[in-house]
Structure formats: C-alpha cells, structure tokens
Design an enzyme around this catalytic site. Sequence first.
Site, PDB file in Angstrom:
ATOM      1  N   LYS A 281       0.686  -1.179   0.112  1.00 14.32           N
ATOM      2  CA  LYS A 281      -0.107   0.055   0.001  1.00 14.32           C
ATOM      3  C   LYS A 281       0.969   1.239  -0.069  1.00 14.32           C
ATOM      4  CE  LYS A 281      -4.402   1.352   0.481  1.00 14.32           C
ATOM      5  NZ  LYS A 281      -5.136   0.910   1.355  1.00 14.32           N
ATOM      6  N   HIS A 282       0.749   2.067  -0.932  1.00 11.41           N
ATOM      7  CA  HIS A 282       1.517   3.300  -1.006  1.00 11.41           C
ATOM      8  C   HIS A 282       2.952   2.958  -0.976  1.00 11.41           C
ATOM      9  CE1 HIS A 282      -2.232   5.589  -0.872  1.00 11.41           C
ATOM     10  NE2 HIS A 282      -2.255   5.146   0.255  1.00 11.41           N
ATOM     11  N   ASN A 424      12.901   5.620   7.793  1.00 10.05           N
ATOM     12  CA  ASN A 424      13.368   4.722   8.482  1.00 10.05           C
ATOM     13  C   ASN A 424      12.340   3.417   8.544  1.00 10.05           C
ATOM     14  OD1 ASN A 424      15.697   5.964   9.541  1.00 10.05           O
ATOM     15  ND2 ASN A 424      14.612   7.240  10.642  1.00 10.05           N
ATOM     16  N   HIS A 530      14.609   5.853   0.356  1.00  9.09           N
ATOM     17  CA  HIS A 530      14.077   7.143   0.399  1.00  9.09           C
ATOM     18  C   HIS A 530      12.980   7.124  -0.582  1.00  9.09           C
ATOM     19  CE1 HIS A 530      17.614   7.765   2.809  1.00  9.09           C
ATOM     20  NE2 HIS A 530      16.873   8.181   3.754  1.00  9.09           N
TER      21      HIS A 530
END
Length: 530
Positions: A281-282, A424, A530
């Site tokens: 998801k996302h 993180n 990231h």
Amino acid sequence: MPVDLRHVARALISVSDKTGLVEFARVLATHGVELVSTGGTRKALAEAGLAVRDVADLTQFPEMMDGRLKTLHPKVHGGLLAIRENPEHEAAMLAHDIRPIDLLVVNLYPFESAIAKGAPFEECVENIDIGGPAMIRAASKNHDDVAVVVDSDDYAMLVEELAATKGATRLATRRRLAQKAFARTAAYDAAISNWFAQQLGEASPPLRAFGGRLAEPMRYGENPHQSAGFYLTGEKRPGVATARQIQGKQLSYNNVNDTDAAFECVAEFDPARTAAVVIVKHSNPCGVAEGATLVEAYAKALRCDPMSAFGGIVAVNRKLDADAAREIVKIFTEVIIAPDADEESISIIGAKKNLRLLLTGGVPDARAAGLTYRSVSGGFLAQSRDSAVVDEMTLQIVTKRQPTAEELADLKFAFRVVKHVKSNAIVYAKGAATVGIGAGQMSRVDSSRIAAHKAQEAARAAGLTTSLAKGAVVASDAFFPFADGLLAAAEAGATAVIQPGGSMNDKDVIAAADAQGLAMVFTGVRHFRH
C-alpha cells in the site's frame, strides 16, 4: 511561411523491422511515389512485385564495408536537407543532380534487442546504426518539407493522410513525426552510451542519458491535477513494465509505482524454495509472508495489517492458483501481479471487472545489476540497483546469546522485507511472516513504536489478546544510533534483532541487547530506501 501540404513524389525506405512494410509501400506506389531502398528492404519490396530503385543507383556509389557505407552520401542527405523554394538550394541540387526526397521511412538496427539477449560485444557494436540516425536527423531538421517515419505504428496514420490529401503530408503531421524521430535517435544513443558505460565499468560516466517509449498516457499522475505517461526503457527485467495485462481497467500512475514495489519485494523469495506473497500500500509492504502454498502465504501476509491491505497491490512469486485467487478477491484489491496464472484463477478474477491482473512470465532476479533514477530540480540521480541479498551477507552475531535456528530464519526473512520498506524502516517477523511494519518515519524509534502498534492491532483484528510482536524478531534497515529503538522492540516482546551495525554507539546498543537477553546479528549492509 512553411507550406502546409507537401506532395510525396519520392520515398527512401530502409528498415530492419519489416512489419507492415510491403502493405505500406503498396499504398505509396498507388499514389505514384517513387520508391528508393537499400539492401534487405529493397529485396523484400522487389520480391513483393514493387518497382523499387536501389540507393546505389541514386548515389552512383556501391554499398560497401558490410553495409556500413550506403546512405552517407550528398545525393541522399542533399535530397533530405534541401529547402524547397530556396533559390540557392535549388541551384545546388540542379548543379549536382540531387533530387528531393519527400518521405523517409527508417527504423534502426536492433541494438536494444542485441544487448537484451546478451549478444557478444562485437555483435552489439555491429548493431549500432550510423546511416539511419544521420538520415533521421536530416529529415527531421527539414520537417517543413520532409516527413520522417521511424515507427511502423505510424504507417496507418500516414496512409489515411495520403488518401485525404491526394498524396501529400500536412505540416502538423510532419512536425509530430519529427519530434518522435528526434526522441527515437536520442533514446537509441542513450541505450548505446549506457551499454558502453556498463561494459567499461563506469558507474558515473561524465554524461548520462536515458530514454523511453510511451507505453500509454496515464489519466493523471500522483494527483488528478498532474499529467503523466508510462514509458518503457526496453529493459527485459520481469515486472510491471513488461507484463501482460489480462484484465481490469487501465493502470494509474500510483498503481504502476506500487505494483513495481510489490513485485520487486516478492522477488527476494526464490519460488523454487517457497511460495511468497507481498501486499503493498502506497509503495510500502503492509504484509509479507512465505508458505507451503500461495493461499497459506496470503493468509499470513494479510494477518499483518488487514486494514491497510484493503485497496492494495498483491504480488506472488509463483503461478497463481484458484485457491489463492479466491482468497485475494474477498477484499477490494487494485492489482494482482504474478509470473503466471492458471485458467481457473483467471476466471475467478474475471468476476471482478476492475481488478487488474498482470502476468510477467517470470520473477526478477534480486541480485541482478541495473540502474535506478530519480529526478531532482535541474537534474537527476542515477545509482545501481540495491542488489544486495541477505543470503550472500556475512552475518556477525554480536551478543552473548546466539539466535536459535528459528530466530535466524526469521531474521533473514525480515531483512529481505526491510530492504523494501521506506526508511526509517522497522519490520517485526515471526514464522516467515511480517507481524508489524513501521515505515518512513523521521525517527527510527518512532518506526519501532509504529511497528509494535501495528503488531498489537493485527493481534486485535485476529481476536488475540497478545501482540503478534511477542516472540517475534526485528529487522532495521540501518543501524540503531541509540539503544532506544532497540529497547522499544524489546518492550514489544521481540527476542532477536538484525541490523547493519556501524554506529558510533554500537557498544551501547549491544550492551542494551545483552541486558534484555536479546540475540543480535549485524549484516554490515544498509538498506536505506528513500
């Protein structure tokens, strides 16, 4: 002012991909277009019964050097570059017996195909086209007068235009074709330069280019006010870009991004060893599990975060079967991506008309080299793909307590997953399944707490009174800078930890693990995402 309609009297055709060639050339002939061609293209047209002139007759110069030299000649480039109605250009053409070329049809030597199949260096070099790009650029520059076609997909459009204009091309069409032609040579040169850099082992060459072919325009980008398109680079890595869409509505920008994330994560699990399922998801995994079967793995993955799984992406590493398909369609799912699917599972999914099913024909190699890109204002970042896998890492046990065999297996599992979670990142796992995931936080201790909270919520959803984190292991994508993140994991009930190590405070973190009776393993490899 440029002239809108330009009558096509002569066409130069030289193609490696002969799809639709003869049919297109027949239409040109019906409009009285003189056909000029080279090598294999001329032979194919002649064998089809078309009158076609060899380019050597035009240039009065023979093809030589294994075809390397045939179109690089003033009578070819003069015919493409001459500006019509320009007195000086007309005088030069008359003085040197140069006749205009009104249509250029060229597709390039199949360099991309050669490198994709892993052809030897010399074969790849021989598939670098020189004359083709030179002609394409010449014709494209002179688009006020010359039409250039580099893609057989454009034949039908041009046939319609010639019929509507009685054998002419429109200025707007010539400009659209010129834009596409310049993009094609740019993408072609990018493929060559990037291949050369790879062959030379240059990770950061002084100039870097990349290009792609539009697969489809997207309805919009990440948000409805943004425009977007999906482009293919030609890389043959199995995934969303190379998949066949069996059914379902058009993929959105976010679907493509999330589906790629899901399939790259499931690729960490060898299908010959285990069945694996990833729910995303996302762009973040919200449930990952291994099992003896896909349906078992799916049930374990779903248990991790059933709320987030709603409207998610499901990736599997084996041929999708009916048992798994029945379970997956019980909740709203956006996309299923799999190497293959049996007929019964396709039929089950077919009952959900909007659910997209993508079949890739294989699973990407998590170890394979490659490049990834990211745009920034005024430039872009390019880096090698994170192809580090835990099975090839030297694991160092740094605590007094050794992990048990079960813990070690789960630690490796968790580290495979944490590689694909936004930093993180913290992943709790037990029994070859994630039980809590904390992603994308500015503080690693916050990720630890979120993962523990997710594990508690998952237990509650399953009707359990004890958090799923109890007795689980924990993976961190980077080192714990302080002991607080590790202590949060211990407080949640974790028994073992895997992390890269390398912090200035490693001694304090190890001491804290020992004080809590935890086993801890260092990998020496960080997995920032990231």
